[in-house]
Design a protein around this motif. Structure first.
Motif, mmCIF file in Angstrom:
data_model
loop_
_atom_site.group_PDB
_atom_site.id
_atom_site.type_symbol
_atom_site.label_atom_id
_atom_site.label_comp_id
_atom_site.label_asym_id
_atom_site.label_seq_id
_atom_site.Cartn_x
_atom_site.Cartn_y
_atom_site.Cartn_z
ATOM 1 N N PRO A 602 0.827 -1.205 0.000
ATOM 2 C CA PRO A 602 0.000 0.000 0.000
ATOM 3 C C PRO A 602 0.866 1.262 0.000
ATOM 4 O O PRO A 602 1.868 1.347 0.711
ATOM 5 N N THR A 603 0.475 2.207 -0.834
ATOM 6 C CA THR A 603 1.209 3.463 -1.001
ATOM 7 C C THR A 603 0.279 4.630 -0.702
ATOM 8 O O THR A 603 -0.911 4.579 -1.042
ATOM 9 N N PRO A 657 5.854 11.202 6.074
ATOM 10 C CA PRO A 657 6.010 9.770 5.842
ATOM 11 C C PRO A 657 5.490 8.990 7.044
ATOM 12 O O PRO A 657 5.296 9.573 8.102
ATOM 13 N N PRO A 658 5.270 7.684 6.865
ATOM 14 C CA PRO A 658 5.610 6.839 5.718
ATOM 15 C C PRO A 658 4.646 7.010 4.549
ATOM 16 O O PRO A 658 3.454 7.216 4.748
ATOM 17 N N TRP A 659 5.228 6.899 3.344
ATOM 18 C CA TRP A 659 4.451 6.951 2.107
ATOM 19 C C TRP A 659 4.249 5.566 1.505
ATOM 20 O O TRP A 659 3.478 5.430 0.560
ATOM 21 N N GLY A 660 4.969 4.579 2.019
ATOM 22 C CA GLY A 660 4.830 3.244 1.459
ATOM 23 C C GLY A 660 5.111 2.164 2.486
ATOM 24 O O GLY A 660 5.985 2.322 3.353
ATOM 25 N N TYR A 661 4.370 1.087 2.399
ATOM 26 C CA TYR A 661 4.480 -0.029 3.329
ATOM 27 C C TYR A 661 4.543 -1.354 2.565
ATOM 28 O O TYR A 661 4.199 -1.423 1.376
ATOM 29 N N VAL A 662 4.920 -2.409 3.279
ATOM 30 C CA VAL A 662 4.539 -3.765 2.899
ATOM 31 C C VAL A 662 3.547 -4.238 3.951
ATOM 32 O O VAL A 662 3.637 -3.865 5.130
ATOM 33 N N ILE A 672 -5.749 -7.437 8.957
ATOM 34 C CA ILE A 672 -4.399 -7.041 8.538
ATOM 35 C C ILE A 672 -3.432 -7.479 9.624
ATOM 36 O O ILE A 672 -3.531 -7.043 10.773
ATOM 37 N N ALA A 673 -2.503 -8.368 9.285
ATOM 38 C CA ALA A 673 -1.599 -8.936 10.286
ATOM 39 C C ALA A 673 -0.433 -8.011 10.579
ATOM 40 O O ALA A 673 -0.006 -7.889 11.733
ATOM 41 N N TYR A 674 0.126 -7.392 9.543
ATOM 42 C CA TYR A 674 1.270 -6.506 9.749
ATOM 43 C C TYR A 674 1.298 -5.431 8.672
ATOM 44 O O TYR A 674 0.678 -5.569 7.611
ATOM 45 N N LYS A 675 2.049 -4.389 8.996
ATOM 46 C CA LYS A 675 2.200 -3.260 8.077
ATOM 47 C C LYS A 675 3.495 -2.549 8.479
ATOM 48 O O LYS A 675 3.585 -1.977 9.561
ATOM 49 N N HIS A 676 4.519 -2.629 7.598
ATOM 50 C CA HIS A 676 5.840 -2.101 7.921
ATOM 51 C C HIS A 676 6.286 -1.094 6.857
ATOM 52 O O HIS A 676 6.008 -1.270 5.664
ATOM 53 N N ARG A 677 7.011 -0.072 7.318
ATOM 54 C CA ARG A 677 7.606 0.875 6.365
ATOM 55 C C ARG A 677 8.460 0.113 5.355
ATOM 56 O O ARG A 677 9.195 -0.803 5.713
ATOM 57 N N GLY A 694 10.019 4.746 4.441
ATOM 58 C CA GLY A 694 8.777 4.194 3.904
ATOM 59 C C GLY A 694 8.398 5.004 2.689
ATOM 60 O O GLY A 694 7.743 6.032 2.802
ATOM 61 N N VAL A 695 8.866 4.581 1.520
ATOM 62 C CA VAL A 695 8.752 5.410 0.313
ATOM 63 C C VAL A 695 7.677 4.847 -0.615
ATOM 64 O O VAL A 695 7.302 3.692 -0.535
ATOM 65 N N PRO A 696 7.167 5.697 -1.514
ATOM 66 C CA PRO A 696 6.168 5.200 -2.463
ATOM 67 C C PRO A 696 6.787 4.271 -3.489
ATOM 68 O O PRO A 696 8.015 4.172 -3.608
ATOM 69 N N GLY A 697 5.947 3.606 -4.223
ATOM 70 C CA GLY A 697 6.425 2.711 -5.263
ATOM 71 C C GLY A 697 5.293 2.302 -6.179
ATOM 72 O O GLY A 697 4.117 2.540 -5.890
ATOM 73 N N ILE A 698 5.670 1.707 -7.284
ATOM 74 C CA ILE A 698 4.674 1.173 -8.208
ATOM 75 C C ILE A 698 5.267 -0.083 -8.835
ATOM 76 O O ILE A 698 6.402 -0.086 -9.301
#
Length: 781
Positions: A602-603, A657-662, A672-677, A694-698
């Motif tokens: 998620p971004t 930020p954070p702008w992006g996670y896994v 949702i079990a986890y969410k990390h930068r 925690g950066v954006p991505g595509i």
């Protein structure tokens, strides 16, 4: 001299904060900046008068700022740093002997003694201690684990594909991006090493459009990898050695009117009726940016002339308008039941006279049109008679389809009608099908069900991702055919793919009003029980490198229209969050069908949208890109629109930020079990800083049975491996260019498992371009 320079500096800082703070307060913003600005000015006066009380007053500024910052954002270092950085540096400067001496006691003999500064020293030390503590605290991190036990021992993964191969974009027509290979696992993935590197030779050209991107996921069949390049070359590579087998250039040319110059993949097909060694018994279908679909012999790269017109199918046929560069296919079609099914990308916000978003099925061998489904004319699925054209400007599908051949359905993620931000005058069919997932009958093209993810979409919230299919085991043991649909707005819908009914609850949430007079907004919008939608932004979420650009972002935040998700576009300017870049985009999510869990990226980036009346649009050629940034002209509509990321004066995001996670989620429960930068600013700043912001991505992820998830995508140039259970990063490899593609994996003849990543960069996010295909494997023995 030091006192004079410091006095001037404090005065300028105070003036800037007081003026900006006054403007912010007038917008009902925080009073902090005005108070602090006045305190700086008073401190400057005391310094000029050489009063020791300047240090005491400044100690109060430090303590007040520290207390205010913790009250707003807690112990988040990335938020505390900009608020206190300048203040602490100036506090340290005031503690130096050459500042304290001029303020100190002067003896009768003329000797000057430094003034005591215990309150200031204590306040600065406390602030530094808090900063250090906050560096080891992450208030946004969600710790947890996905279940490791297999729910389904032998799950259906789609059409049959050998375990060591990857035949479709998402490996199978289910789009799971899951491999049953387990040679690489969480215990040994850190031993991966590069085994070969191939360069295509297709590099970004100076005359290319901005969004020239390399997003391909290779296919692996036998001992060959099949790829395409941004300029639509098709290439076959030896899967074991990385040596080129053949290359085909369709000469698609360049066109400045193309919004995108990319290719996400080719489509493989083995003709069951052909002899194994006959020419074109196995084929690769190549979509091009000049609206062609070309059939190639998988063995030689030669054009298969028996398909369509000497091997070439022209996709502009039947379109009501045909300006070159306005319509093309960026994603691989799907093949099912002897048909090749394809959509197409329409340039966003160029003109209301846009091509149709028709979905068409052609005979995979002859290229003859079998059926067409046009959301503007959904009942007429038989091929159009001569002289009739498809509906202009109907919602299109530019992403990837998925297929369930047993149910006889193909699943289409649909976009919006151009212009994206203007909803007046839309037809009943547009209101029904726009920004939805549609299930079409493979044999007839008739729509069997439709699930709309945004009502009356005014935000470019296309359904961007390939729907992912799996058989989901319910608590009572029943197995339901499921579809997982990620969306830009952050909701992940889990539906019964036979009926379109939600398997996880979907609720209707009130949505903001306030559209322009000619338009309207939907009173409610759907939200899934499994959602990665962000919390609404507040002033305290504004960010910057320093307190100054953060203050400017706060002012801009209050100047824009914003009432949370789905705030309508406006002439004043609207903050759209999440922005049209999306929480999820074409990279979709990866699903483990045995454990029935998902892994995604998620971004979160806000965008701004400002409608411009037609008479105020500048002459053609001025600041126009008709894409995610700049002026979108919307020819034929009463308004154009300026769009772009919500950036501060230093061209960094205004939101913190954070702008992006896994992230990982259990698809059976929706939890949702986890969410990390995820990702660093290593390639975002002039200095290669490894800060994990925690950066954006595509781009997209891939999962293996070994419990490892692989993902490039982030705007730093790395391929990473994660423990699927915990989301912990357990390996990474530096890439020579941006990795905005989806990795895949396969096995070669000697049994080794390879992981392959394409690194070529992404024009819109500004990562380094390249032409690399890189394979990794464990060391031999």
């Amino acid at each position: 001299m030091a006192i004079l320079i410091t006095t001037i500096l404090f005065g300028l800082v105070g003036l800037a904060l007081a003026v900006g703070g006054g403007q912010l307060l007038a917008l009902d913003g925080s009073i902090y900046y005005l108070i602090t600005g006045i305190a700086f000015i008073v401190t400057a006066v005391l310094l000029y008068l050489r009063r020791s009380t300047a240090l005491t007053l400044y100690a109060l500024i430090v303590l007040g700022s520290l207390g205010w910052a913790i009250w707003e954002v807690g112990f988040d270092w990335w938020q505390l740093g900009p608020r206190g950085g300048v203040i602490i540096l100036l506090g340290i400067w005031l503690l130096t002997p050459w500042m304290r001496k001029p303020l100190g006691f002067q003896s009768p003999t003329g000797a000057r003694y430094p003034v005591g500064a215990a309150p200031l020293a204590a306040s600065v030390a406390l602030a530094i201690l808090i900063a250090v503590i906050s560096m080891f605290t992450d208030p946004y991190d969600v710790e947890g684990e996905l279940p490791e036990d297999a729910v389904a021992a032998a799950p259906t993964m789609g059409n049959p594909v050998p375990p060591g191969e990857w035949h479709q974009y998402g490996r199978t027509n289910y789009g799971q991006r899951y491999s049953p290979l387990d040679q690489i696992n969480v215990e040994n993935v850190d031993e991966l090493e590069e085994v070969w590197r191939y360069q295509t030779g297709d590099v970004k050209l100076p005359e290319d459009v901005t969004e020239t991107t390399y997003q391909v996921t290779p296919l692996k069949v036998g001992n060959s990898l099949f790829i395409c390049t941004p300029h639509n070359w098709a290439i076959a590579i030896d899967a074991t050695t990385g040596e080129e087998k053949w290359k085909y250039d369709p000469n698609a040319g360049l066109n400045p009117d193309r919004q995108h110059q990319t290719c996400r993949g080719v489509t493989y097909y083995a003709d069951p009726q052909a002899q194994a060694d006959a020419p074109c018994a196995e084929r690769v279908y190549l979509p091009t940016s000049d609206a062609r679909l070309i059939a190639l012999d998988a063995a030689s790269g030669e054009v298969c002339t028996s398909f369509a017109d000497q091997g070439v199918l022209r996709l502009e046929t039947g379109m009501p308008y045909n300006p070159a560069g306005y319509y093309y296919s960026t994603s691989p079609p799907v093949i099912a039941a002897g048909k090749i099914i394809i959509g197409g990308a329409v340039n966003d916000n160029y003109s209301t006279q846009s091509q149709s978003g028709v979905i068409r099925a052609f005979d995979v061998n002859s290229g003859e049109l079998v059926w067409n489904w046009d959301s503007g004319n959904p009942e007429q699925t038989e091929p159009l008679p001569p002289g009739q054209t498809y509906t202009a400007n109907s919602p299109n599908s530019w992403s990837i389809f998925s297929v369930d051949e047993e149910l006889g359905l193909v699943y289409i993620p649909l976009g919006n009608q151009v212009p994206d931000q203007l909803g007046m005058g839309r037809s009943e069919s547009v209101e029904k099908y726009s920004s939805s997932i549609v299930a079409l009958d493979i044999n007839t093209g008739a729509d069997r069900w439709v699930f709309q993810t945004v009502h009356h979409d005014l935000w470019d919230m296309d359904v961007p991702a390939q729907p992912v299919l799996l058989d989901l085991t319910q608590d009572d043991g029943t197995v339901v055919p499921a579809l997982v649909g990620p969306t830009k707005q952050g909701d992940i819908y889990v539906l019964n793919r036979q009926t379109g009914e939600p398997l996880l609850d979907v609720t209707a949430e009130p949505a903001p009003g306030g559209a322009i007079p000619e338009d309207f907004t939907a009173p409610t919008q759907p939200t899934s029980a499994l959602t990665f939608k962000p919390e609404p932004l507040e002033e305290k979420d504004m960010w910057g490198i320093s307190m100054f650009d953060q203050m400017v972002c706060r002012i801009r935040f209050h100047e824009l229209n914003y009432e949370g998700r789905y705030t309508p576009p406006s002439i004043n300017g609207t903050l759209v969050y999440p922005g049209n870049f999306g929480t999820f985009n074409w990279g979709s999510v990866a699903i483990d069908p045995e454990r029935q869990v998902m892994f995604g990226m998620p971004t979160y980036l806000g965008f701004t949208v400002r409608l411009v009346p037609r008479e105020e649009i500048p002459p053609k050629g001025a600041d126009e890109k008709a894409s995610e940034q700049g002026l979108n002209r919307n020819e034929g509509a009463p308004y154009g629109v300026y769009m772009g990321p919500f950036l501060g004066p230093l061209q960094i995001p205004c939101q913190a930020p954070p702008w992006g996670y896994v992230a990982g989620a259990d698809l059976r429960t929706g939890e949702i079990a986890y969410k990390h930068r995820n990702g660093t600013v290593y390639d975002m700043t002039p200095l290669p800083l490894p800060f994990k912001v925690g950066v954006p991505g595509i781009g997209g992820p891939m999962i293996t049975k070994g419990g490892v998830a692989f993902l490039g995508a982030a705007v730093d140039n790395y391929l990473r491996a994660y423990n699927l259970t915990t989301g912990e990063e357990i390996w990474r490899a530096r890439l020579p260019a941006g990795g905005q593609a989806t990795p895949m994996t396969y096995a070669v003849e000697d049994g080794r498992q390879f992981v392959v990543m394409v690194a070529g960069g992404h024009g819109s996010v500004g990562t380094k371009p390249g032409d690399y295909v890189i394979a990794y494997a464990l060391p031999r023995d």
